[in-house]
Design a protein around this motif. Structure first.
Motif, PDB file in Angstrom:
ATOM      1  N   LEU A 186       0.834  -1.202   0.000  1.00 43.09           N
ATOM      2  CA  LEU A 186       0.000   0.000   0.000  1.00 43.09           C
ATOM      3  C   LEU A 186       0.869   1.252   0.000  1.00 43.09           C
ATOM      4  O   LEU A 186       0.580   2.228  -0.707  1.00 43.09           O
ATOM      5  CB  LEU A 186      -0.925  -0.007   1.214  1.00 43.09           C
ATOM      6  CG  LEU A 186      -1.829   1.222   1.373  1.00 43.09           C
ATOM      7  CD1 LEU A 186      -2.744   1.379   0.155  1.00 43.09           C
ATOM      8  CD2 LEU A 186      -2.645   1.121   2.657  1.00 43.09           C
ATOM      9  N   THR A 205       2.177   1.795  -3.443  1.00 42.26           N
ATOM     10  CA  THR A 205       1.106   2.232  -4.337  1.00 42.26           C
ATOM     11  C   THR A 205       0.802   3.711  -4.143  1.00 42.26           C
ATOM     12  O   THR A 205       0.594   4.454  -5.118  1.00 42.26           O
ATOM     13  CB  THR A 205      -0.165   1.396  -4.098  1.00 42.26           C
ATOM     14  OG1 THR A 205       0.151   0.009  -4.213  1.00 42.26           O
ATOM     15  CG2 THR A 205      -1.248   1.738  -5.112  1.00 42.26           C
ATOM     16  N   ARG A 206       0.756   4.147  -2.891  1.00 41.36           N
ATOM     17  CA  ARG A 206       0.468   5.558  -2.610  1.00 41.36           C
ATOM     18  C   ARG A 206       1.524   6.486  -3.202  1.00 41.36           C
ATOM     19  O   ARG A 206       1.234   7.636  -3.541  1.00 41.36           O
ATOM     20  CB  ARG A 206       0.386   5.774  -1.100  1.00 41.36           C
ATOM     21  CG  ARG A 206      -0.930   5.309  -0.485  1.00 41.36           C
ATOM     22  CD  ARG A 206      -0.893   5.436   1.018  1.00 41.36           C
ATOM     23  NE  ARG A 206      -2.198   5.158   1.616  1.00 41.36           N
ATOM     24  CZ  ARG A 206      -2.382   4.834   2.880  1.00 41.36           C
ATOM     25  NH1 ARG A 206      -1.321   4.739   3.705  1.00 41.36           N
ATOM     26  NH2 ARG A 206      -3.587   4.597   3.347  1.00 41.36           N
ATOM     27  N   SER A 225      -6.646  -3.070   0.287  1.00 44.24           N
ATOM     28  CA  SER A 225      -6.339  -1.638   0.331  1.00 44.24           C
ATOM     29  C   SER A 225      -5.658  -1.175  -0.954  1.00 44.24           C
ATOM     30  O   SER A 225      -5.894  -0.052  -1.426  1.00 44.24           O
ATOM     31  CB  SER A 225      -5.447  -1.329   1.536  1.00 44.24           C
ATOM     32  OG  SER A 225      -4.240  -2.088   1.482  1.00 44.24           O
ATOM     33  N   VAL A 226      -4.827  -2.038  -1.532  1.00 41.61           N
ATOM     34  CA  VAL A 226      -4.172  -1.705  -2.801  1.00 41.61           C
ATOM     35  C   VAL A 226      -5.218  -1.602  -3.905  1.00 41.61           C
ATOM     36  O   VAL A 226      -5.216  -0.660  -4.711  1.00 41.61           O
ATOM     37  CB  VAL A 226      -3.101  -2.759  -3.160  1.00 41.61           C
ATOM     38  CG1 VAL A 226      -2.576  -2.529  -4.574  1.00 41.61           C
ATOM     39  CG2 VAL A 226      -1.964  -2.725  -2.151  1.00 41.61           C
ATOM     40  N   GLU A 255      -8.431  -0.968  -3.661  1.00 45.93           N
ATOM     41  CA  GLU A 255      -9.303   0.196  -3.498  1.00 45.93           C
ATOM     42  C   GLU A 255      -8.643   1.453  -4.059  1.00 45.93           C
ATOM     43  O   GLU A 255      -9.294   2.275  -4.717  1.00 45.93           O
ATOM     44  CB  GLU A 255      -9.638   0.386  -2.022  1.00 45.93           C
ATOM     45  CG  GLU A 255     -10.596  -0.667  -1.479  1.00 45.93           C
ATOM     46  CD  GLU A 255     -10.819  -0.525   0.013  1.00 45.93           C
ATOM     47  OE1 GLU A 255     -10.306   0.465   0.585  1.00 45.93           O
ATOM     48  OE2 GLU A 255     -11.488  -1.390   0.606  1.00 45.93           O
ATOM     49  N   LEU A 256      -7.358   1.598  -3.809  1.00 45.41           N
ATOM     50  CA  LEU A 256      -6.629   2.772  -4.292  1.00 45.41           C
ATOM     51  C   LEU A 256      -6.539   2.763  -5.822  1.00 45.41           C
ATOM     52  O   LEU A 256      -6.778   3.783  -6.481  1.00 45.41           O
ATOM     53  CB  LEU A 256      -5.227   2.783  -3.680  1.00 45.41           C
ATOM     54  CG  LEU A 256      -4.518   4.139  -3.567  1.00 45.41           C
ATOM     55  CD1 LEU A 256      -5.318   5.083  -2.677  1.00 45.41           C
ATOM     56  CD2 LEU A 256      -3.114   3.945  -2.993  1.00 45.41           C
ATOM     57  N   ARG A 312      -8.464   5.182  -8.881  1.00 44.20           N
ATOM     58  CA  ARG A 312      -7.725   5.864  -9.946  1.00 44.20           C
ATOM     59  C   ARG A 312      -8.218   5.420 -11.325  1.00 44.20           C
ATOM     60  O   ARG A 312      -8.317   6.237 -12.250  1.00 44.20           O
ATOM     61  CB  ARG A 312      -6.222   5.575  -9.800  1.00 44.20           C
ATOM     62  CG  ARG A 312      -5.359   6.284 -10.829  1.00 44.20           C
ATOM     63  CD  ARG A 312      -5.500   7.784 -10.743  1.00 44.20           C
ATOM     64  NE  ARG A 312      -4.748   8.471 -11.793  1.00 44.20           N
ATOM     65  CZ  ARG A 312      -5.187   9.543 -12.440  1.00 44.20           C
ATOM     66  NH1 ARG A 312      -6.379  10.072 -12.143  1.00 44.20           N
ATOM     67  NH2 ARG A 312      -4.443  10.113 -13.370  1.00 44.20           N
TER      68      ARG A 312
END
Length: 542
Positions: A355, A358-359, A399-400, A402-403, A407
């Motif tokens: 995560l 990814t952010r 969580s990855v 969802e991000l 996008r």
């Protein structure tokens, strides 16, 4: 033409069972007279418009008469068979049930025309496993005992052998005399004796375990649902007499009911002249007009899902180019994340670490579909075997996902506004990312077929076995993960690609795009449930 693996003959004379994909069109009683150039021209134009359709069923009497070489070798017959062969070459499966006018169609004709000949009909099995008994319909006219006796005789082996051995001139002369005699005989018979009998229809449908019966023969539309059987009968192909409500021949043809098309919810009546064609959209380019793009509804979002190695990226990219739409490679975005995780030395199984990586990434696309990672083209580095092995564990983190999904929706909305539509692909594109897409396709193939394709793509054809093991493991992982598992959406059109070239797959997808939706809504109208394509792009619930 050899029957493919998805059809089989049952024991004890049972009819073959054949899978029927969504988009299958059924027509009948064309009565193409190969001696009439205008009729041949109209028929070949119709076939050209069907290129890419997954399946075409002819419910008998494809030709006005067909004795043998006289028709097959005529100019008109040769042209008709060539046009059928071209349609088959586009990836369309053609299933022909002979009628009472062309029962002498033979294996050599089927080979030249690229179609499958099913002498006694068949049982069609739809995507939802519902069963349809497909017959010409004359076998249901059981009150006409003299006709049934004649039917058995003329379809016998000796008669078929004689027809094949006749000189061309003789077969043509016999065909003309038979046609004239048939017309006189039918005119003399009582109307009741010529009608298909419901008790026979129920008996045969029950024996085939079919809830739907599809026939032709009587040149009369029927959609009758009672006694546990939906009986569908097509009007004669192209039959559209002008009436008070039809100012032009085109309007009359558009209102005819001479075809049925298979949708996700079952068979729907169609006109052969406008079999599912939607209103067009304005081209998004300032250059030459793309005629095919004009047939695709405005603000279209096409979502393509499917297992690893099935060719989603290739098909989606080529489809977007063909239809003048933006290509959104959602799978490439996860590959970019996986590559970044590996480059930074993070553990692909550590959700918090993935995560954080990814952010820190900025993922975007060029208008031509090129993925940019922090402003630089991702390139082939995201498609190495090492990255491929680690995409599943990285993308399995909730969580990855969802991000990345957020996008993806942002990018699709931006590009759809700018370009008029988008084609998105990925393994949960139809179920999670864009659940309200205008057209949802589940692209699939056997694990062995996918392994062969991947090995060829990587240039290692000798390692098919190892790649097959990797694909099977990935299928298991993707379909059983807790977050966004791989599955086919209920309203997605399943497209089996075994045996199809990339060009044939794209041909089929293009057909679905310009002819859909196939979910029960009328072509060109909003999908059932209301809303707009911009809602579909944003992924909002309705």
């Amino acid at each position: 033409m050899t029957e493919r693996a998805d059809s089989r003959s049952g024991r004890g004379g049972a009819l073959p069972e054949i899978r029927l994909p969504v988009g299958t069109l059924a027509i009948g009683d064309l009565h193409v007279d190969v001696e009439r150039p205008d009729v041949v021209e109209g028929f070949t134009r119709f076939l050209a418009a069907q290129h890419g359709r997954p399946c075409l069923i002819v419910l008998g009497d494809l030709f006005e008469y067909w004795i043998g070489k006289g028709q097959a070798n005529s100019a008109g017959g040769t042209r008709c068979l060539a046009a059928l062969s071209e349609l088959a070459g586009s990836g369309t499966r053609i299933l022909v049930v002979p009628g009472n006018r062309d029962f002498l169609l033979g294996a050599s004709d089927a080979r030249r025309g690229g179609f499958t000949l099913l002498a006694d009909g068949f049982v069609g099995v739809a995507q939802d496993r519902s069963r349809t008994l497909v017959l010409h319909g004359d076998e249901l006219c059981t009150r006409d005992t003299s006709y049934q006796r004649l039917r058995r005789v003329v379809r016998s082996g000796p008669v078929r052998w004689l027809a094949r051995t006749l000189p061309t001139a003789a077969s043509s002369a016999i065909a003309m005399r038979l046609r004239e005699a048939s017309t006189r005989a039918v005119a003399r018979k009582p109307e009741a004796s010529k009608r298909p009998q419901r008790d026979e229809a129920l008996r045969r449908s029950s024996a085939a375990n079919a809830r739907t019966l599809l026939t032709g023969h009587v040149h009369e539309f029927r959609d009758d649902d009672r006694d546990g059987l939906r009986w569908l009968c097509v009007d004669a192909f192209g039959h559209a007499p002008l009436g008070p409500a039809a100012a032009t021949a085109e309007e009359a043809s558009a209102s005819s009911r001479d075809a049925f098309e298979l949708h996700l919810g079952g068979w729907r009546v169609r006109s052969s002249s406008r079999a599912g064609r939607p209103p067009g959209r304005t081209s998004r380019t300032d250059g030459p007009v793309n005629p095919e793009a004009m047939l695709v509804p405005a603000m279209t979002l096409i979502a393509i899902d499917g297992p690893s190695g099935v060719g989603k990226s290739t098909a989606a990219r080529l489809l977007a180019r063909r239809l003048d739409l933006f290509f959104l490679d959602t799978g490439a975005m996860y590959r970019a994340v996986a590559r970044a995780v590996l480059e930074r030395g993070a553990d692909p199984h550590d959700e918090a670490a993935c995560l954080e990586v990814t952010r820190g990434l900025h993922l975007a696309f060029e208008p031509d579909g090129t993925l940019l990672v922090d402003g630089e083209p991702a390139g082939p580095a995201i498609r190495t075997e090492r990255v491929t092995r680690h995409v599943s564990p990285v993308s399995a983190h909730g969580s990855v996902r969802e991000l990345v999904v957020a996008r993806q929706r942002e990018i699709a909305a931006e590009m759809a506004r700018a370009t008029g539509g988008a084609v998105a692909e990925g393994r949960d594109t139809t179920t999670v990312v864009f659940p309200n897409a205008d057209l949802k396709v589940f692209l699939t193939a056997s694990a062995m077929e996918r392994a062969r394709r991947r090995a060829a793509e990587l240039g290692i054809p000798d390692e098919v076995g190892r790649i097959l093991d990797d694909i099977c493991r990935r299928d298991e992982h993707d379909s059983t993960r807790a977050h966004s598992p791989l599955r086919q959406a209920d309203d997605a059109v399943r497209v089996e690609t075994d045996g199809l070239t990339a060009e044939q797959v794209v041909e089929r997808l293009a057909f679905l795009a310009r002819s859909g939706p196939f979910d029960g809504a009328d072509a060109g109208s909003p999908r059932s449930g209301g809303g707009t394509s911009s809602d579909a792009v944003r992924g909002r619930e309705r």
